[in-house]
Design a protein around this motif. Structure first.
Motif, PDB file in Angstrom:
ATOM      1  N   VAL A 100      22.901  -9.673 -78.495  1.00  0.00           N
ATOM      2  CA  VAL A 100      23.001  -8.237 -78.765  1.00  0.00           C
ATOM      3  C   VAL A 100      21.952  -7.447 -77.980  1.00  0.00           C
ATOM      4  N   ALA A 101      20.917  -8.144 -77.507  1.00  0.00           N
ATOM      5  CA  ALA A 101      19.892  -7.495 -76.685  1.00  0.00           C
ATOM      6  C   ALA A 101      19.507  -8.421 -75.548  1.00  0.00           C
ATOM      7  N   SER A 102      19.474  -7.877 -74.338  1.00  0.00           N
ATOM      8  CA  SER A 102      19.073  -8.646 -73.165  1.00  0.00           C
ATOM      9  C   SER A 102      18.126  -7.768 -72.354  1.00  0.00           C
ATOM     10  N   ASN A 103      16.846  -8.135 -72.372  1.00  0.00           N
ATOM     11  CA  ASN A 103      15.819  -7.331 -71.720  1.00  0.00           C
ATOM     12  C   ASN A 103      15.348  -8.001 -70.435  1.00  0.00           C
ATOM     13  N   PHE A 104      15.565  -7.321 -69.324  1.00  0.00           N
ATOM     14  CA  PHE A 104      15.195  -7.855 -68.021  1.00  0.00           C
ATOM     15  C   PHE A 104      13.866  -7.280 -67.552  1.00  0.00           C
ATOM     16  N   THR A 105      13.054  -8.129 -66.947  1.00  0.00           N
ATOM     17  CA  THR A 105      11.845  -7.692 -66.243  1.00  0.00           C
ATOM     18  C   THR A 105      12.043  -8.051 -64.779  1.00  0.00           C
ATOM     19  N   LEU A 106      12.026  -7.045 -63.921  1.00  0.00           N
ATOM     20  CA  LEU A 106      12.244  -7.239 -62.484  1.00  0.00           C
ATOM     21  C   LEU A 106      11.032  -6.693 -61.732  1.00  0.00           C
ATOM     22  N   PHE A 107      10.527  -7.440 -60.761  1.00  0.00           N
ATOM     23  CA  PHE A 107       9.419  -6.931 -59.969  1.00  0.00           C
ATOM     24  C   PHE A 107       9.432  -7.557 -58.590  1.00  0.00           C
ATOM     25  N   SER A 108       8.584  -7.024 -57.719  1.00  0.00           N
ATOM     26  CA  SER A 108       8.578  -7.448 -56.319  1.00  0.00           C
ATOM     27  C   SER A 108       7.402  -8.370 -56.037  1.00  0.00           C
ATOM     28  N   PRO A 109       7.518  -9.221 -55.018  1.00  0.00           N
ATOM     29  CA  PRO A 109       6.397 -10.083 -54.634  1.00  0.00           C
ATOM     30  C   PRO A 109       5.136  -9.284 -54.282  1.00  0.00           C
ATOM     31  N   SER A 110       5.321  -8.065 -53.770  1.00  0.00           N
ATOM     32  CA  SER A 110       4.165  -7.236 -53.398  1.00  0.00           C
ATOM     33  C   SER A 110       3.464  -6.662 -54.624  1.00  0.00           C
ATOM     34  N   GLY A 111       4.193  -6.593 -55.747  1.00  0.00           N
ATOM     35  CA  GLY A 111       3.599  -6.091 -56.992  1.00  0.00           C
ATOM     36  C   GLY A 111       3.424  -4.588 -57.042  1.00  0.00           C
ATOM     37  N   TRP A 113       5.845  -2.405 -57.651  1.00  0.00           N
ATOM     38  CA  TRP A 113       6.761  -1.797 -58.614  1.00  0.00           C
ATOM     39  C   TRP A 113       7.232  -2.838 -59.633  1.00  0.00           C
ATOM     40  N   VAL A 114       7.664  -2.353 -60.778  1.00  0.00           N
ATOM     41  CA  VAL A 114       8.258  -3.204 -61.809  1.00  0.00           C
ATOM     42  C   VAL A 114       9.339  -2.379 -62.495  1.00  0.00           C
ATOM     43  N   LYS A 115      10.386  -3.054 -62.917  1.00  0.00           N
ATOM     44  CA  LYS A 115      11.475  -2.356 -63.611  1.00  0.00           C
ATOM     45  C   LYS A 115      11.885  -3.152 -64.843  1.00  0.00           C
ATOM     46  N   TYR A 116      11.946  -2.467 -65.978  1.00  0.00           N
ATOM     47  CA  TYR A 116      12.403  -3.073 -67.225  1.00  0.00           C
ATOM     48  C   TYR A 116      13.780  -2.507 -67.532  1.00  0.00           C
ATOM     49  N   VAL A 117      14.727  -3.391 -67.806  1.00  0.00           N
ATOM     50  CA  VAL A 117      16.098  -2.960 -68.091  1.00  0.00           C
ATOM     51  C   VAL A 117      16.505  -3.539 -69.442  1.00  0.00           C
ATOM     52  N   TYR A 118      16.740  -2.649 -70.413  1.00  0.00           N
ATOM     53  CA  TYR A 118      17.040  -3.064 -71.784  1.00  0.00           C
ATOM     54  C   TYR A 118      18.516  -2.846 -72.091  1.00  0.00           C
ATOM     55  N   HIS A 119      19.237  -3.944 -72.291  1.00  0.00           N
ATOM     56  CA  HIS A 119      20.668  -3.886 -72.615  1.00  0.00           C
ATOM     57  C   HIS A 119      20.881  -4.003 -74.123  1.00  0.00           C
ATOM     58  N   TYR A 120      21.802  -3.204 -74.642  1.00  0.00           N
ATOM     59  CA  TYR A 120      22.243  -3.308 -76.037  1.00  0.00           C
ATOM     60  C   TYR A 120      23.740  -3.593 -76.033  1.00  0.00           C
ATOM     61  N   ARG A 135       8.690   1.639 -62.770  1.00  0.00           N
ATOM     62  CA  ARG A 135       7.313   2.074 -62.539  1.00  0.00           C
ATOM     63  C   ARG A 135       6.885   1.664 -61.134  1.00  0.00           C
ATOM     64  N   THR A 136       6.323   2.619 -60.420  1.00  0.00           N
ATOM     65  CA  THR A 136       5.906   2.333 -59.051  1.00  0.00           C
ATOM     66  C   THR A 136       4.573   3.005 -58.736  1.00  0.00           C
ATOM     67  N   PHE A 137       3.769   2.313 -57.921  1.00  0.00           N
ATOM     68  CA  PHE A 137       2.502   2.884 -57.470  1.00  0.00           C
ATOM     69  C   PHE A 137       2.731   3.833 -56.299  1.00  0.00           C
ATOM     70  N   ASN A 138       3.923   3.824 -55.729  1.00  0.00           N
ATOM     71  CA  ASN A 138       4.261   4.757 -54.650  1.00  0.00           C
ATOM     72  C   ASN A 138       4.466   6.150 -55.244  1.00  0.00           C
ATOM     73  N   GLY A 139       3.414   6.931 -55.264  1.00  0.00           N
ATOM     74  CA  GLY A 139       3.484   8.261 -55.871  1.00  0.00           C
ATOM     75  C   GLY A 139       3.131   8.255 -57.336  1.00  0.00           C
ATOM     76  N   ASP A 140       2.840   7.069 -57.896  1.00  0.00           N
ATOM     77  CA  ASP A 140       2.486   6.942 -59.322  1.00  0.00           C
ATOM     78  C   ASP A 140       3.546   7.570 -60.223  1.00  0.00           C
ATOM     79  N   PHE A 141       4.758   7.049 -60.114  1.00  0.00           N
ATOM     80  CA  PHE A 141       5.874   7.564 -60.904  1.00  0.00           C
ATOM     81  C   PHE A 141       6.354   6.558 -61.941  1.00  0.00           C
ATOM     82  N   MET A 142       6.928   7.117 -62.994  1.00  0.00           N
ATOM     83  CA  MET A 142       7.636   6.334 -64.009  1.00  0.00           C
ATOM     84  C   MET A 142       8.965   7.050 -64.243  1.00  0.00           C
ATOM     85  N   VAL A 143      10.073   6.341 -64.044  1.00  0.00           N
ATOM     86  CA  VAL A 143      11.395   6.941 -64.216  1.00  0.00           C
ATOM     87  C   VAL A 143      12.108   6.228 -65.354  1.00  0.00           C
TER      88      VAL A 143
END
Length: 202
Positions: A100-111, A113-120, A135-143
């Protein structure tokens, strides 16, 4: 006849005006229903805390195909990560033997950026809501994005917030955010389409 014709025209006008509203009401009610369902799934996650099924893509950064593998525990996954990092991890919670819930953590070898994807997922395996937190350090953004889906897989609603990575306050992103794609398909429309679905049958 003139009066009857006027009534018919008025009736058609009412149908034209009311139809979109009824559709909006259905969507609003569906969204509320999805939000209520998400709360019950979150309650399951809080109660159990530890994910019941853990999968990770063990392929290397230059590999062309993914190599998803099941891990018996987070400790087992961490042991692997000390030897060879994995950049896609999925933590899953069950209800009635179904995901019922599948939470993905995705990130790059360079570190950078990271992306969390929460499925319901609903009991029938269809996606009800997905939330992404990029979340990315390029511009310090969180979307932060939320997408809602009906049982046929059609998106019925979405929201997006652009925040400062450090302060979490709203931040202008009129020029876009590097690495963020509003139309990104890094989520899965059903349990059957999860990249490790073939491992669930074993």
């Amino acid at each position: 006849m003139k009066i009857l014709g006027t009534l018919v025209v008025l009736g058609l006008c009412l149908i034209t005006v009311l139809s979109p509203c009824s559709g909006q009401n259905i969507s609003r009610n569906e969204i509320k229903g999805i939000d209520a369902y998400v709360k019950t799934v979150d309650a399951i996650r809080r109660k159990r805390k530890t994910a019941e099924l853990i999968f990770a893509d063990t392929s290397g950064p230059t590999d062309e195909t993914e190599k998803w593998r099941k891990f018996p525990s987070e400790r087992a996954l961490e042991r692997l990560r000390k030897q060879s990092e994995t950049y896609s991890i999925a933590y899953n919670w069950l209800n009635g033997g179904k995901i019922v819930a599948s939470n993905f953590t995705l990130f790059s070898p360079s570190g950078d950026w990271v992306k969390y994807v929460y499925h319901y997922f609903r009991a029938d395996g269809t996606l009800a809501r997905v939330e992404s937190d990029y979340r990315t350090f390029n511009g310090d953004f969180m979307v932060v994005r939320s997408r809602y889906f009906d049982r046929m897989g059609k998106q019925i609603h979405q929201t997006a917030k652009f925040l400062d990575l450090k302060t979490r306050k709203p931040k202008d992103a009129s020029a876009g955010v590097m690495g963020d794609d509003a139309d990104a398909t890094d989520f899965y429309a059903s349990v059957e389409k999860l990249p490790f679905a073939h491992l669930l049958k074993k």
